[in-house]
Each structure stands twice: as C-alpha cells, then as structure tokens.
Motif scaffolding. Structure first.
Motif, PDB file in Angstrom:
ATOM      1  N   ARG A 145      33.756   9.085 -16.468  1.00 19.13           N
ATOM      2  CA  ARG A 145      33.434   8.042 -17.440  1.00 19.13           C
ATOM      3  C   ARG A 145      32.422   8.537 -18.461  1.00 19.13           C
ATOM      4  NH1 ARG A 145      32.774   4.411 -12.954  1.00 19.13           N
ATOM      5  NH2 ARG A 145      34.471   2.924 -12.779  1.00 19.13           N
ATOM      6  N   GLU A 146      32.602   8.120 -19.701  1.00 21.76           N
ATOM      7  CA  GLU A 146      31.563   8.322 -20.701  1.00 21.76           C
ATOM      8  C   GLU A 146      30.477   7.271 -20.471  1.00 21.76           C
ATOM      9  OE1 GLU A 146      32.945   8.188 -24.666  1.00 21.76           O
ATOM     10  OE2 GLU A 146      34.415   9.798 -24.406  1.00 21.76           O
ATOM     11  N   PRO A 147      29.206   7.644 -20.663  1.00 17.66           N
ATOM     12  CA  PRO A 147      28.141   6.651 -20.501  1.00 17.66           C
ATOM     13  C   PRO A 147      28.347   5.479 -21.442  1.00 17.66           C
ATOM     14  CG  PRO A 147      27.237   8.875 -20.675  1.00 17.66           C
ATOM     15  CD  PRO A 147      28.694   8.969 -21.016  1.00 17.66           C
ATOM     16  N   GLU A 149      27.549   8.772  -4.333  1.00 19.59           N
ATOM     17  CA  GLU A 149      26.806   8.861  -3.076  1.00 19.59           C
ATOM     18  C   GLU A 149      27.128   7.669  -2.177  1.00 19.59           C
ATOM     19  OE1 GLU A 149      22.284  10.039  -1.895  1.00 19.59           O
ATOM     20  OE2 GLU A 149      22.505   8.306  -3.232  1.00 19.59           O
ATOM     21  N   LEU A 150      27.274   6.504  -2.759  1.00 20.07           N
ATOM     22  CA  LEU A 150      27.638   5.325  -1.987  1.00 20.07           C
ATOM     23  C   LEU A 150      29.027   5.494  -1.383  1.00 20.07           C
ATOM     24  CD1 LEU A 150      27.291   2.405  -1.021  1.00 20.07           C
ATOM     25  CD2 LEU A 150      28.154   1.657  -3.258  1.00 20.07           C
ATOM     26  N   LEU A 151      29.972   6.017  -2.157  1.00 20.11           N
ATOM     27  CA  LEU A 151      31.330   6.200  -1.637  1.00 20.11           C
ATOM     28  C   LEU A 151      31.344   7.158  -0.454  1.00 20.11           C
ATOM     29  CD1 LEU A 151      33.437   6.402  -4.930  1.00 20.11           C
ATOM     30  CD2 LEU A 151      33.112   4.448  -3.410  1.00 20.11           C
ATOM     31  N   ARG A 152      30.563   8.228  -0.529  1.00 24.01           N
ATOM     32  CA  ARG A 152      30.467   9.148   0.612  1.00 24.01           C
ATOM     33  C   ARG A 152      29.927   8.412   1.849  1.00 24.01           C
ATOM     34  NH1 ARG A 152      31.147  14.493  -0.872  1.00 24.01           N
ATOM     35  NH2 ARG A 152      30.770  15.028  -3.063  1.00 24.01           N
ATOM     36  N   ALA A 153      28.933   7.560   1.640  1.00 25.16           N
ATOM     37  CA  ALA A 153      28.357   6.810   2.759  1.00 25.16           C
ATOM     38  C   ALA A 153      29.370   5.833   3.344  1.00 25.16           C
ATOM     39  CB  ALA A 153      27.107   6.067   2.294  1.00 25.16           C
ATOM     40  N   LEU A 154      30.172   5.224   2.480  1.00 24.41           N
ATOM     41  CA  LEU A 154      31.189   4.290   2.971  1.00 24.41           C
ATOM     42  C   LEU A 154      32.247   5.016   3.788  1.00 24.41           C
ATOM     43  CD1 LEU A 154      31.691   1.925  -0.110  1.00 24.41           C
ATOM     44  CD2 LEU A 154      30.239   1.599   1.906  1.00 24.41           C
ATOM     45  N   ASP A 208      38.181   9.126  -2.562  1.00 25.29           N
ATOM     46  CA  ASP A 208      37.456  10.312  -2.135  1.00 25.29           C
ATOM     47  C   ASP A 208      36.566  10.811  -3.270  1.00 25.29           C
ATOM     48  OD1 ASP A 208      38.639  10.441   0.408  1.00 25.29           O
ATOM     49  OD2 ASP A 208      40.409  11.447  -0.419  1.00 25.29           O
ATOM     50  N   VAL A 209      35.501  11.495  -2.893  1.00 29.70           N
ATOM     51  CA  VAL A 209      34.598  12.109  -3.868  1.00 29.70           C
ATOM     52  C   VAL A 209      34.782  13.622  -3.789  1.00 29.70           C
ATOM     53  CG1 VAL A 209      32.193  12.450  -4.552  1.00 29.70           C
ATOM     54  CG2 VAL A 209      32.959  10.202  -3.712  1.00 29.70           C
ATOM     55  N   VAL A 210      35.007  14.234  -4.938  1.00 31.61           N
ATOM     56  CA  VAL A 210      35.240  15.670  -5.029  1.00 31.61           C
ATOM     57  C   VAL A 210      34.068  16.321  -5.744  1.00 31.61           C
ATOM     58  CG1 VAL A 210      36.799  17.471  -5.840  1.00 31.61           C
ATOM     59  CG2 VAL A 210      37.731  15.262  -5.115  1.00 31.61           C
ATOM     60  N   THR A 251      28.322  18.629  -9.694  1.00 28.63           N
ATOM     61  CA  THR A 251      28.764  17.319 -10.158  1.00 28.63           C
ATOM     62  C   THR A 251      29.800  16.731  -9.214  1.00 28.63           C
ATOM     63  OG1 THR A 251      28.427  18.030 -12.452  1.00 28.63           O
ATOM     64  CG2 THR A 251      29.752  16.041 -12.096  1.00 28.63           C
ATOM     65  N   ASP A 252      29.666  15.446  -8.922  1.00 24.23           N
ATOM     66  CA  ASP A 252      30.621  14.726  -8.090  1.00 24.23           C
ATOM     67  C   ASP A 252      31.566  13.922  -8.968  1.00 24.23           C
ATOM     68  OD1 ASP A 252      29.687  15.603  -5.647  1.00 24.23           O
ATOM     69  OD2 ASP A 252      28.262  13.950  -5.426  1.00 24.23           O
ATOM     70  N   PHE A 253      32.848  13.941  -8.616  1.00 31.56           N
ATOM     71  CA  PHE A 253      33.855  13.147  -9.308  1.00 31.56           C
ATOM     72  C   PHE A 253      34.619  12.322  -8.287  1.00 31.56           C
ATOM     73  CE2 PHE A 253      33.268  16.910 -11.956  1.00 31.56           C
ATOM     74  CZ  PHE A 253      33.134  16.357 -13.222  1.00 31.56           C
TER      75      PHE A 253
END
Length: 326
Positions: free
Chosen positions: A16-18, A35-40, A50-52, A57-59
C-alpha cells in the motif's frame, strides 16, 4: 492505493502507498498489521493472509478470490450459508484471544487502554478519538460544513448521554472493520479476512455491532447472525454477550454517529479532488450524507436533518470557501 508485486509465479504480495494524514480517521491499536498477522497465525487463526519477509520488509500475501457482493436495490445482500458459518467461526476464534495473549506491539499508550471489562471506558476512548483526532483536528477545514449540517461540540455531549451505561463484558480481540470488501472467498470456497489495521482489544459486542452496521444483512440473516454470535461467544468467553439486548442498539447508535464525522470529511474531499469540483457526483454525495445524518439524528440530538438541497448547498459552500482560502 494498493499495488501487487510478484515474488514467484504463484505468490503475489500487496503493497500500500501511505494514505494522506487527513484520511486517518479511525483509531489504530497495533503498531504493525504484519506483526499482528504473524501473532494471529501463532494462535491458529487460519483465515488471515500469510506474511512474507523480503529483506527487512514484510508483505502480505495477496489472496486471490472475490469479495462478498454488496447489498443493492436489486439484491438482498444475503450471504451463502457456507460463508455465514465461516464468519461465525471467525467470531469464535477471535473471542478466545484475550488481552495479553498477543505478541504484537500496541501503539496506544497504557492510559488509553481501558481495563478488561470496562465497556463504558472502551466506548469512551473511541468517542474521545473521534472528537479529538477527527472533529477537532480537522476543524479548520470542516467546521463550517459540520455546522451547516447541524453538528457542533454539543453533539458529543448528547452522544455520550445516549450510549453511556453499558454492561460490563470481558475483552477479546476485535477486527473492528468486518465488511464485505474485507471478506474474500477463494476458488475453493474458503473465507479469508483482510485489512486488520483497525484491530483492537475490547468489547466483543462492539465487533458484532460494527459488522452488522457495515454488512447490511437482510433482516432474517441479521437476526440469525446475532443468535449465532451469542452462541459461540458464550461458549468461548462466558458472559461475553451479557447485556446485549440493551447494549447492541446503543453501540449501533455510536456507529451511526461515527459515520457522520468520518463520511462528511471523506465525501467532501472526494468531491473536491484535484481542485476540480465533481458537480455530476454532487447529488449522489448529498444523498449519502442525508441518509447518514438521518440515521444518526437521535444519538447526535439533531432536531432537524438538513434537506438534500441544503446538504448540496453546504458541500458547494465548503468547496468555494476552501478554494478562496487557497
């Protein structure tokens, strides 16, 4: 704006663009959505992307599928039983995640976090955010427009009176933005839930109210959702639905009032994009605000809702005053 980036032939991620600062009109609890998605994922919530990690940088992995169809005059907006059941299961999974269980940093200060079970305090923090960060912060540009629509400082006093006295319920994880465009069904029929940036910890009934307000289910399916929500919440979080009979309507009133403050700003800005006024879109925009103001008249204490013509005139006046100031 959302961009898709290919990592492999089968894996795409989204970036996403800011967004412009003025459009940050909703309270955010967690520092990083990724970070929240990883915790979930650690808590076995499988319907989140999934977070890659790419370098530092995380996407988020892009979910291929279709969003739920919007409710239109030619469509009831009813969702299939398979999707309905997966939404209910999502509420069950979120309800079992209590404060302190997530290994994800929070951006709000400790004094801005009500005690577990303080449902009045939870809603008050949302009202404070709306008053300070939406209304007051944007007052220089929009005070005249709000006044033309009958919304003033006194509106917050009346809103607080309308929604106070909620029953205490234990807190849990909330998505806080469960609408049709954030619910994606993949080709196998699995439901995925995206855009967790507004997630928070708080009153579980608030998440149900937000979902009902945004989804606009047909009446029979809305009643069924309330019943199923109560069933799964009470199993996963005893007393989590306590007092819903009196409190659901009040939290829905808050959601209606909240829409006034955010949508007045968004609609006005959209009409005046690139310094050109969208005259063709003016009647539709005024109609949208008229519906929103009518729905929020009681909690905001509006004695008379402006007519469609008066709202159009107010939007034009705001555009001309802004242009003159510029």
């Amino acid at each position: 704006m959302l961009h898709l980036l290919p990592l492999t032939d089968r894996t795409w991620v989204k970036c996403r663009e800011p967004r412009a600062e003025i459009l940050w009109l909703d309270r955010r609890c967690f520092t990083s959505e990724e970070e929240l998605l990883r915790a979930l994922k650690e808590h076995k919530i499988v319907c989140v992307p999934d977070v890659v990690g790419v370098g530092d940088t995380d996407f988020q992995r892009f979910i291929e599928g279709r969003t739920l169809p919007l409710r239109r005059w030619w469509s009831s907006g009813q969702v299939s039983d398979a999707v309905f059941d997966q939404i209910v299961d999502l509420f069950r999974e979120m309800t079992r995640i209590r404060p302190g269980m997530l290994a994800a940093k929070r951006r709000c200060e400790p004094e801005d976090r009500p005690e577990d079970g303080d449902t009045d305090g939870f809603l008050e923090r949302l009202i404070v955010f709306m008053e300070d960060q939406v209304y007051d912060r944007n007052r220089p540009q929009f005070e005249g427009l709000f006044a033309d629509l009958g919304v003033t400082d006194e509106s917050f006093t009346l809103l607080r009176k309308s929604v106070s006295g909620l029953t205490s319920r234990p807190f849990c994880l909330l998505h806080a933005d469960l609408h049709r465009k954030n619910l994606i069904v993949d080709p196998r029929g699995q439901l995925w839930v995206i855009d967790w940036e507004l997630a928070m910890l708080g009153d579980p009934l608030y998440d149900l109210a937000t979902h009902l307000y945004l989804m606009r289910y047909p009446d029979p399916q809305e009643r069924r959702m309330v019943q199923e929500w109560r069933r799964v919440v009470e199993r996963a979080l005893p007393t989590g639905s306590r007092g819903w009979e009196n409190d659901l309507s009040r939290i829905l009133d808050f959601k209606r009032a909240q829409s006034v403050f955010t949508d007045v700003i968004r609609v006005s800005l959209k009409l005046s994009q690139n310094e050109d006024f969208n005259w063709a879109g003016l009647p539709l925009a005024a109609g949208k605000l008229h519906r929103i103001l009518t729905a929020a008249a009681r909690p905001l204490g509006l004695e008379a809702v402006p007519t469609h013509a008066q709202i159009m005139a107010a939007l034009v006046r705001r555009h001309r005053e802004t242009g003159a100031a510029g």
